[in-house]
Scaffold this active site. Structure first.
Site: not given
Ligand code: SAH
Length: 222
Positions: A63
């Protein structure tokens, strides 16, 4: 670790976050400590301190710094808080939570990203408990959590996550359709009769990758 040649860029970013309205000095200071360039691809290192989301592969993004700061501020993290993050991604948000003194648990659904995040966090000595799985189902074993942060966009507040929140806890989660979401700050409290109260404040307007899982978006329906 290599010399910190990015410290000037990082300070500039912190100034920008301040101008954009981030007030919590603890959050700003945590963001001034974590080396965002260590959480992005080699080719993106030069862009690590721009206020942009960046690709981390597998159609996922880290993000933009403002969003990380905004969500972290809403989460009101205290040292010693047990925090659950859904969507480990690169591990950057988890590192910010560690700098705030939290005990951090984080779940990622994509195995390759879990591995990469683990490597990133280990290199910088951030001790975060990670697992691969569907984060919409939380992490029963370690619940309840003082704080829960969901870093992917959800159609609703997953009941299981709300149940795993401690009384007095806060969950920050983007809720909306797959194009845009409002940020929800959800508080869990209890009234005199022992009834659980869910109160929600909302903030506009964000764009996240979808939260895919049993209590999120159904992958096949998108
Ligand atoms: N917090 C992260 C950015 C996350 S982007 C950072 O600091 O880099 C959102 C992430 O959520 C992605 O990697 C995606 O694969 C994950 N995601 C989506 N659905 C999910 C679920 N049900 N459980 C765990 N992760 C999930």
């Amino acid at each position: 670790m290599s010399e910190d040649i990015y410290s000037k860029k990082r300070e500039k970013l912190i100034e920008l976050l301040r101008e954009e309205g981030i007030k919590d000095e603890r959050v700003l200071s945590a963001m001034n400590k974590v080396r965002r360039e260590c959480f992005v691809d080699e080719t993106e290192k030069e862009n690590a301190y721009l206020n942009y989301p960046l690709s981390i592969g597998y159609s996922q993004t880290i993000s933009q710094p403002y969003t990380v700061a905004f969500m972290t501020e809403l989460l009101e993290v205290n040292p010693g808080d047990k925090v659950l993050e859904i969507g480990t991604g690169s591990g950057y948000q988890a590192a910010i939570l560690k700098e705030l003194g939290a005990d951090v648990y984080s779940i990622e659904r994509i195995y390759e990203l879990y591995l990469k995040a683990k490597e990133n966090l280990n290199k910088l000595n951030y001790n975060v408990t990670l697992k691969v799985g569907d984060g919409t189902l939380g992490w029963e074993e370690y619940s309840p959590f003082n704080k829960i942060i969901v870093t992917a966009g959800s159609p609703k507040i997953p009941d299981t996550l709300f149940n795993q929140l401690a009384i007095g806890g806060i969950m920050v989660i983007p809720v909306g359709d797959t194009y845009s979401q409002d940020m929800y700050k959800v508080r869990k409290s209890i009234d005199r009769n022992g009834k659980i109260i869910k109160s929600i404040e909302t903030y506009k307007e964000f764009v996240f990758v979808p939260l895919i899982g049993k209590e999120g978006w159904d992958y096949d329906l998108r």
